[in-house]
Design an enzyme around this catalytic site. Structure first.
Site, PDB file in Angstrom:
ATOM      1  N   VAL A 142       8.768 -49.369  16.823  1.00 24.40           N
ATOM      2  CA  VAL A 142       8.897 -50.828  16.749  1.00 24.40           C
ATOM      3  C   VAL A 142       8.935 -51.320  15.306  1.00 24.40           C
ATOM      4  O   VAL A 142       8.547 -50.618  14.381  1.00 24.40           O
ATOM      5  CB  VAL A 142       7.765 -51.539  17.528  1.00 24.40           C
ATOM      6  CG1 VAL A 142       7.808 -51.154  18.994  1.00 24.40           C
ATOM      7  CG2 VAL A 142       6.403 -51.204  16.939  1.00 24.40           C
ATOM      8  N   GLU A 143       9.401 -52.566  15.133  1.00 21.47           N
ATOM      9  CA  GLU A 143       9.560 -53.214  13.819  1.00 21.47           C
ATOM     10  C   GLU A 143      10.388 -52.356  12.870  1.00 21.47           C
ATOM     11  O   GLU A 143      10.101 -52.251  11.682  1.00 21.47           O
ATOM     12  CB  GLU A 143       8.194 -53.547  13.202  1.00 21.47           C
ATOM     13  CG  GLU A 143       7.478 -54.679  13.937  1.00 21.47           C
ATOM     14  CD  GLU A 143       6.225 -55.150  13.220  1.00 21.47           C
ATOM     15  OE1 GLU A 143       5.972 -54.712  12.083  1.00 21.47           O
ATOM     16  OE2 GLU A 143       5.506 -55.975  13.806  1.00 21.47           O
ATOM     17  N   GLY A 144      11.415 -51.730  13.402  1.00 19.23           N
ATOM     18  CA  GLY A 144      12.283 -50.863  12.609  1.00 19.23           C
ATOM     19  C   GLY A 144      11.858 -49.421  12.775  1.00 19.23           C
ATOM     20  O   GLY A 144      10.802 -49.029  12.273  1.00 19.23           O
TER      21      GLY A 144
ATOM     22  N   ARG B  20       4.981 -56.630   8.441  1.00 18.02           N
ATOM     23  CA  ARG B  20       5.200 -55.200   8.645  1.00 18.02           C
ATOM     24  C   ARG B  20       4.107 -54.362   7.975  1.00 18.02           C
ATOM     25  O   ARG B  20       3.857 -53.223   8.364  1.00 18.02           O
ATOM     26  CB  ARG B  20       6.585 -54.825   8.078  1.00 18.02           C
ATOM     27  CG  ARG B  20       7.090 -53.465   8.515  1.00 18.02           C
ATOM     28  CD  ARG B  20       8.415 -53.157   7.843  1.00 18.02           C
ATOM     29  NE  ARG B  20       9.552 -53.458   8.703  1.00 18.02           N
ATOM     30  CZ  ARG B  20      10.650 -54.089   8.310  1.00 18.02           C
ATOM     31  NH1 ARG B  20      10.733 -54.532   7.065  1.00 18.02           N
ATOM     32  NH2 ARG B  20      11.647 -54.295   9.129  1.00 18.02           N
TER      33      ARG B  20
END
Length: 817
Positions: free
Chosen positions: A502-504, A380
């Site tokens: 994206v990715e949270g 991340r």
């Protein structure tokens, strides 16, 4: 009266001793001894009720040093109450909390960060192989990319680009060399992605996914040796194209709620009865899914016949599935905001895979969430932040040049204060992104898995990237709005919301991960206290709780004293290991670190578990925490780059902006804290003189404008990762060439202006004025030719595209008919 005054002075001196002990964080035993000595001296000098009261307080301190008394009379009742308050964590929540490592983020949570430790981390350095890749294949790939063709004509990368990416192992940067990969560091991967995104979002996104959370990374860290030998060489060579499927229609940000299932069973396969998993899934938003050959799948594993273990509900598991397996559906595509990287849904209907399809083998069944969280703790902080950074660098590089060469009212638009303010903000925000990505990726390269800093980078860098992109569009106006091959801003601008979600999603990341996870994971004592409460051995749990509780109380008292003293003194006397123009920023971070740690402790004490639901409050604390971390990376980056004096305006702007944001978010937190009495007490300790920290000044902004609108070393350092090769198909390179011409053209343009003012020449535009100046002898023939060349370069760069009716799908449409 004199006796009363003497008593008050004595009491004030005694109180000062207590504050000093708390400020310096003396332990309980040392503080008790020092308090006793001070009290004895005070007693010798006077008497009265206050003195008696202080002796009672001192007696309490003595009793606190008696561990057996303290545990039975104080800690045990508190422990029993605390055990009923601590929420029961689900396996997924616990695994998320335990994922990754704690470093500088933990230091900031103490309220007294160890700067020597932070500054002692070696600066990032690429290997010769990594640098050669950046200078060779990465540059060459950028030269092959035509963003207009990719986005608006092909809707995909051209076949020759796909072939080049695979041949030169862009998908294999993180795969170890022993399996045929490149074995690059996180720092190198970040630089590759930053360069690619400055040329094409589609190319960068395509390369990012296999080097982030996906089959390759999961295999490297958790796969069996057989799985590694089976898949990694193919992934490294490009023969295999990976994707990873996590998000489902009913489970987006709440990824732990995925409804996709795998049932352990026995089936006949190849003429033999095989223990395996029957899988059913429906996933969406999966990058590379339409072209993938191997699919990593997250699902919930159930074992109703207990063929693997006694656990019927084994939990989230990850497996590898060749996409040509019967029952797998891929191929259809999503269209994410007109940015046509390969992204689409995938479904599986009664797909049977042998049990060894589980990454790591059957013993890893049910460990999928931990594996994903551990890899997100690293990934991340690399892919999305570096892409935001690269996009920002390209925007600053282009806008700085454009604002210099573009004239309105006969002056460069960069000279308008309103434009200059925005250019400075773009440059300052880009410096913050450069610093945070460089420093954090260096930590990852050195073995850290900084879960909370990675979340900070993901949320803050993508938001800063959105701001920079929007600012670039504001300054370049119609040039940025009109689509066509000449437009170098719009495709990046359109894609920005993708990185936000994206990715949270950033909204969730801000309140639930940065502070929600950080408050437990990074706090020096909270996680220990929670672990003690869950210890099945009551006596041992009580001992652990007692030890952590009183250290926690001492730490909180220390932060209260530090917050108050540092606010009163504007942090001028706090020790930091750096002298010179950046010293004050280290001191201010010390101040706000203490204030943040104190506020977080009080918020958790007063609001308890309800703080998790009060996302406006926890979000503000996340902003404070994030700003302190980013400011720390700015200072470290400045050191890593050799303390370049010409970069000081950028450093000052970045630190001032971040610390001002920290101050204002603390103020906002206190304004909205539901317990007004507690809020007032906190405000008295954190802002006893009010809010004294100011945002960056206009004067500072104008200094930054000069740095980025001229071909300076600071401009080059700020945008060092962008693709800036000077060829006609690269607008950034052509803008830089025009900027360099502007330096030589400036005195010639002044000659013309002076001649126009003097009435010697006239002309409707610059070409006419050049002709007149040549005729009147104001310019020589060489000077006139040089100025014509510069003007032609400028006009080519400010030109925009137009299209015939056929480009809009109506070749025979005539509104005049």
């Amino acid at each position: 009266m004199a006796t009363l005054l003497s008593a008050l002075i004595g009491f004030a001196l005694f109180l000062s001793v207590l504050i000093f002990l708390a400020y310096k964080r003396f332990d309980l035993r040392s503080s008790t001894i020092a308090t006793g000595v001070a009290l004895a001296i005070y007693t010798a000098a006077g008497s009265g009720f206050w003195l008696l009261l202080l002796w009672v307080v001192f007696g309490g301190m003595v009793l606190l040093n008696l561990k057996s008394f303290r545990r039975t009379r104080l800690s045990a009742p508190a422990f029993n109450i605390y055990k009923t308050m601590v929420p029961t964590l689900s396996d997924t929540e616990r695994e998320a909390l335990e994922a990754g490592t704690v470093g500088w983020d933990g230091e900031l949570f103490t309220g007294h960060p160890n700067w020597n430790q932070w500054l002692s981390i070696p600066k990032p350095k690429l290997t010769s192989e990594e640098q050669a890749f950046l200078d060779g294949p990465c540059e060459e790939l950028c030269s092959m990319l035509d963003d207009w063709q990719i986005v608006h004509e092909l809707g995909d990368l051209p076949p020759e680009v796909w072939a080049y990416i695979k041949e030169h192992q862009f998908f294999a940067m993180k795969i170890p060399t022993e399996y045929g990969g490149l074995g690059f560091s996180a720092s190198a991967v970040a630089k590759v992605l930053a360069k690619l995104v400055s040329r094409s979002v589609v190319a960068a996104s395509t390369v990012a996914v296999p080097n982030s959370l996906g089959p390759g990374e999961l295999l490297v860290h958790y796969g069996t040796e057989d799985q590694k030998q089976r898949y990694l060489p193919g992934l490294a060579s490009g023969k295999e194209v990976p994707c990873f499927a996590l998000t489902a229609p009913r489970a987006g940000s709440d990824a732990a709620a995925i409804p996709d299932t795998g049932i352990v069973c026995r089936e006949e396969l190849g003429g033999k009865e095989v223990l395996g998993i029957r899988l059913n899934w429906n996933k969406r938003y999966i990058t590379l899914s339409p072209v993938a050959t191997v699919l990593g799948l997250a699902f919930k594993l159930y074992d109703p016949e207990q063929l693997l273990s006694e656990e019927v509900d084994a939990g989230i598991t990850v497996a590898l599935i060749p996409t040509n397996t019967a029952g797998v559906t891929i191929g259809r595509r999503h269209m994410p905001l007109g940015t046509p990287f390969q992204n689409g849904p995938t479904q599986g209907k009664d797909v049977f895979m042998p049990i060894d399809a589980i990454i790591g083998g059957p013993e890893r069944a049910g460990q999928g969430w931990r594996m994903l969280m551990e890899q997100l703790a690293e990934g991340r902080g690399v892919s999305l932040p570096s892409e935001a950074q690269g996009g920002a660098q390209a925007a600053v590089y282009a806008t700085g040049a454009y604002a210099r060469i573009r004239k309105q009212f006969n002056v460069s638009v960069s000279q308008f204060e309103g434009v200059g303010e925005i250019i400075a903000r773009m440059a300052g925000n880009t410096y913050i992104m450069n610093a945070s990505v460089s420093v954090t990726c260096n930590l990852i390269s050195r073995g850290a898995k900084p879960a909370v800093p990675s979340a900070i980078l993901k949320a803050r860098c993508t938001e800063l990237g959105r701001q920079v992109s929007s600012d670039a569009m504001d300054i370049q106006g119609g040039k940025g709005v009109m689509m066509g091959p000449k437009n170098y801003l719009a495709n990046t601008y359109a894609s920005i919301p993708i990185s936000i979600t994206v990715e949270g999603a950033n909204i969730l990341t801000r309140s639930l991960i940065i502070f929600g996870q950080g408050a437990i994971r990074c706090h020096p004592y909270v996680l220990k206290e929670m672990a003690a409460a869950k210890n099945p051995d009551y006596s041992r749990g009580l001992a652990e709780f007692d030890d952590s509780l009183f250290k926690h109380i001492g730490n909180a008292l220390g932060n209260a004293a530090r917050s108050f003293i540092l606010a009163l003194t504007h942090a001028r006397f706090t020790d930091v290991p750096v002298e010179g123009p950046t010293k004050r920023y280290y001191q201010h971070i010390n101040r706000f670190s203490a204030a943040f740690a104190l506020t977080a402790d009080i918020a958790m004490l007063v609001l308890g578990g309800s703080l998790k639901r009060r996302e406006s409050l926890s979000g503000r604390l996340a902003d404070v925490f994030g700003s302190l971390y980013l400011a720390s990376t700015v200072l470290k980056h400045f050191e890593n780059q050799g303390r370049q004096e010409s970069d000081l305006p950028l450093v000052e702007w970045a630190c001032r902006q971040l610390l001002y944001q920290a101050q204002e978010q603390l103020h906002g937190f206190l304004r909205n804290f539901p317990n007004r009495l507690v809020a007032a007490g906190l405000r008295a300790m954190i802002f006893p003189l009010g809010r004294m920290y100011s945002a960056p000044s206009d004067k500072l902004a104008f200094q930054i404008v000069d740095l980025v609108t001229h071909p300076t070393p600071s401009r080059e350092r700020l945008t060092e990762d962008a693709y800036i090769a000077k060829h006609e198909s690269n607008p950034l390179g052509m803008l830089q060439a025009a900027l360099e011409l502007a330096e030589h053209a400036a005195p010639l343009e002044k000659k013309i202006r002076d001649a126009v003012k003097a009435g010697l020449i006239s002309g409707a535009d610059l070409p006419a004025q050049i002709d007149a100046a040549l005729a009147k002898g104001v310019l020589t023939a060489d000077e006139a030719e040089e100025l014509r060349h510069y003007d032609a370069a400028v006009m080519a760069l400010v030109a925009v595209d137009d299209f015939g009716p056929e480009a809009f799908g109506r070749p025979d449409h005539d509104i005049t008919a």
